[in-house]
Write a protein that holds these residues in place. Structure first.
Motif, PDB file in Angstrom:
ATOM      1  N   UNK A   1      34.290  48.446  38.875  1.00 31.79           N
ATOM      2  CA  UNK A   1      35.022  49.380  39.731  1.00 31.79           C
ATOM      3  C   UNK A   1      34.363  50.760  39.688  1.00 31.79           C
ATOM      4  N   UNK A   2      33.961  51.187  38.503  1.00 30.04           N
ATOM      5  CA  UNK A   2      33.308  52.494  38.353  1.00 30.04           C
ATOM      6  C   UNK A   2      31.974  52.502  39.099  1.00 30.04           C
ATOM      7  N   UNK A   3      31.203  51.408  38.951  1.00 28.72           N
ATOM      8  CA  UNK A   3      29.916  51.320  39.650  1.00 28.72           C
ATOM      9  C   UNK A   3      30.132  51.359  41.160  1.00 28.72           C
ATOM     10  N   UNK A   4      31.126  50.620  41.616  1.00 28.03           N
ATOM     11  CA  UNK A   4      31.430  50.555  43.049  1.00 28.03           C
ATOM     12  C   UNK A   4      31.790  51.951  43.560  1.00 28.03           C
ATOM     13  N   UNK A   5      32.625  52.648  42.808  1.00 22.07           N
ATOM     14  CA  UNK A   5      33.040  54.000  43.170  1.00 22.07           C
ATOM     15  C   UNK A   5      31.818  54.904  43.243  1.00 22.07           C
TER      16      UNK A   5
ATOM     17  N   UNK B   1      46.117  31.154  15.902  1.00 21.26           N
ATOM     18  CA  UNK B   1      45.796  32.571  15.752  1.00 21.26           C
ATOM     19  C   UNK B   1      44.411  32.856  16.315  1.00 21.26           C
ATOM     20  N   UNK B   2      43.442  31.988  15.973  1.00 17.88           N
ATOM     21  CA  UNK B   2      42.077  32.180  16.472  1.00 17.88           C
ATOM     22  C   UNK B   2      42.058  32.093  17.997  1.00 17.88           C
ATOM     23  N   UNK B   3      42.811  31.126  18.544  1.00 16.64           N
ATOM     24  CA  UNK B   3      42.864  30.985  20.000  1.00 16.64           C
ATOM     25  C   UNK B   3      43.417  32.244  20.639  1.00 16.64           C
ATOM     26  N   UNK B   4      44.516  32.758  20.068  1.00 19.79           N
ATOM     27  CA  UNK B   4      45.136  33.969  20.613  1.00 19.79           C
ATOM     28  C   UNK B   4      44.148  35.123  20.567  1.00 19.79           C
ATOM     29  N   UNK B   5      43.468  35.280  19.409  1.00 20.35           N
ATOM     30  CA  UNK B   5      42.499  36.366  19.272  1.00 20.35           C
ATOM     31  C   UNK B   5      41.371  36.194  20.276  1.00 20.35           C
ATOM     32  N   UNK B   6      40.906  34.958  20.417  1.00 19.02           N
ATOM     33  CA  UNK B   6      39.821  34.648  21.357  1.00 19.02           C
ATOM     34  C   UNK B   6      40.248  34.988  22.785  1.00 19.02           C
ATOM     35  N   UNK B   7      41.458  34.550  23.155  1.00 16.96           N
ATOM     36  CA  UNK B   7      41.956  34.830  24.509  1.00 16.96           C
ATOM     37  C   UNK B   7      42.087  36.326  24.739  1.00 16.96           C
ATOM     38  N   UNK B   8      42.596  37.027  23.726  1.00 12.41           N
ATOM     39  CA  UNK B   8      42.756  38.478  23.829  1.00 12.41           C
ATOM     40  C   UNK B   8      41.398  39.147  24.020  1.00 12.41           C
ATOM     41  N   UNK B   9      40.396  38.694  23.242  1.00 12.28           N
ATOM     42  CA  UNK B   9      39.046  39.251  23.366  1.00 12.28           C
ATOM     43  C   UNK B   9      38.500  39.012  24.774  1.00 12.28           C
ATOM     44  N   UNK B  10      38.653  37.786  25.249  1.00  8.22           N
ATOM     45  CA  UNK B  10      38.142  37.460  26.586  1.00  8.22           C
ATOM     46  C   UNK B  10      38.849  38.306  27.649  1.00  8.22           C
ATOM     47  N   UNK B  11      40.175  38.488  27.474  1.00  6.51           N
ATOM     48  CA  UNK B  11      40.936  39.290  28.433  1.00  6.51           C
ATOM     49  C   UNK B  11      40.429  40.737  28.416  1.00  6.51           C
ATOM     50  N   UNK B  12      40.240  41.284  27.210  1.00  5.91           N
ATOM     51  CA  UNK B  12      39.760  42.662  27.087  1.00  5.91           C
ATOM     52  C   UNK B  12      38.364  42.808  27.686  1.00  5.91           C
ATOM     53  N   UNK B  13      37.495  41.816  27.398  1.00  7.82           N
ATOM     54  CA  UNK B  13      36.138  41.861  27.961  1.00  7.82           C
ATOM     55  C   UNK B  13      36.201  41.825  29.485  1.00  7.82           C
ATOM     56  N   UNK B  14      37.034  40.938  30.012  1.00 10.16           N
ATOM     57  CA  UNK B  14      37.160  40.827  31.470  1.00 10.16           C
ATOM     58  C   UNK B  14      37.663  42.139  32.055  1.00 10.16           C
ATOM     59  N   UNK B  15      38.650  42.744  31.379  1.00  6.18           N
ATOM     60  CA  UNK B  15      39.184  44.024  31.866  1.00  6.18           C
ATOM     61  C   UNK B  15      38.110  45.099  31.855  1.00  6.18           C
ATOM     62  N   UNK B  16      37.330  45.176  30.761  1.00  5.12           N
ATOM     63  CA  UNK B  16      36.328  46.240  30.685  1.00  5.12           C
ATOM     64  C   UNK B  16      35.217  45.977  31.702  1.00  5.12           C
ATOM     65  N   UNK B  17      34.873  44.694  31.916  1.00  5.45           N
ATOM     66  CA  UNK B  17      33.860  44.391  32.938  1.00  5.45           C
ATOM     67  C   UNK B  17      34.373  44.774  34.321  1.00  5.45           C
TER      68      UNK B  17
END
Length: 173
Positions: A132-136, A111-127
């Motif tokens: 993309x916004x900065x580039x635009x 469960x912790x791994x899944x949550x951790x992976x999800x957090x990392x994925x969300x962070x990567x997406x927001x980054x």
């Protein structure tokens, strides 16, 4: 997960050799029935599995047959320990975690791994979205600056033509 029932269709498989991966684990257990999922949690530091995995069968009977046949069996020269996987957050009475088999906390680890992976994925997406916004934004600014230059140039006429005209005047004197 209801109460503290053991998950009768998920098996804990311990004693895995280093070279055993999820595909090999799947192949070893598929003769007993349809497999829903195979997981070998990775050690974050080494990115190798921690010598155990989980095999989830669609049918409880298949899991029982697999456990009966595979517990104590050899895979890649290592003797396997096959048990039912315990549900999350089991406490071992007064003795605490020490009385629990090594795999008792594996589900919470999952469960912790899944949550951790999800957090990392969300962070990567927001980054990525921020980049993309900065580039635009940078492109827009650059286009605005280009637009200003073009306006200045058209206001003055073509600067090269002006220089050439100037040179011609000098030569004709």
């Amino acid at each position: 997960m209801a109460g503290l029932q053991v998950q009768k269709n998920t098996l804990y498989v311990g004693g895995l050799a280093e070279e055993v991966n999820e595909a090999i684990l799947h192949s070893a257990f598929i003769p007993f029935g349809d497999i829903k999922d195979v997981k070998t949690p990775l050690d974050q530091a080494t990115q190798k599995h921690r010598s155990f995995g989980f095999v989830t069968f669609l049918e409880k009977d298949d899991a029982a047959a697999a456990m009966d046949n595979m517990d104590g069996a050899e895979l890649y020269g290592r003797v396997l320990t096959v048990n039912y996987a315990l549900p999350e957050r089991i406490k071992g009475g007064e003795q605490g975690w020490a009385a629990q088999p090594i795999w008792a906390d594996a589900d919470t680890w999952f469960e912790r791994q899944k949550q951790e992976e999800e957090m990392q994925r969300l962070q990567a997406e927001s980054q990525a979205a921020m980049r993309a916004a900065e580039e635009l934004h940078r492109k827009k600014l650059a286009q605005e600056r280009e637009g200003e230059k073009e306006e200045e140039e058209s206001a003055k006429g073509d600067p090269m033509a002006a220089v050439e005209a100037e040179a011609l005047k000098e030569n004709n004197k």
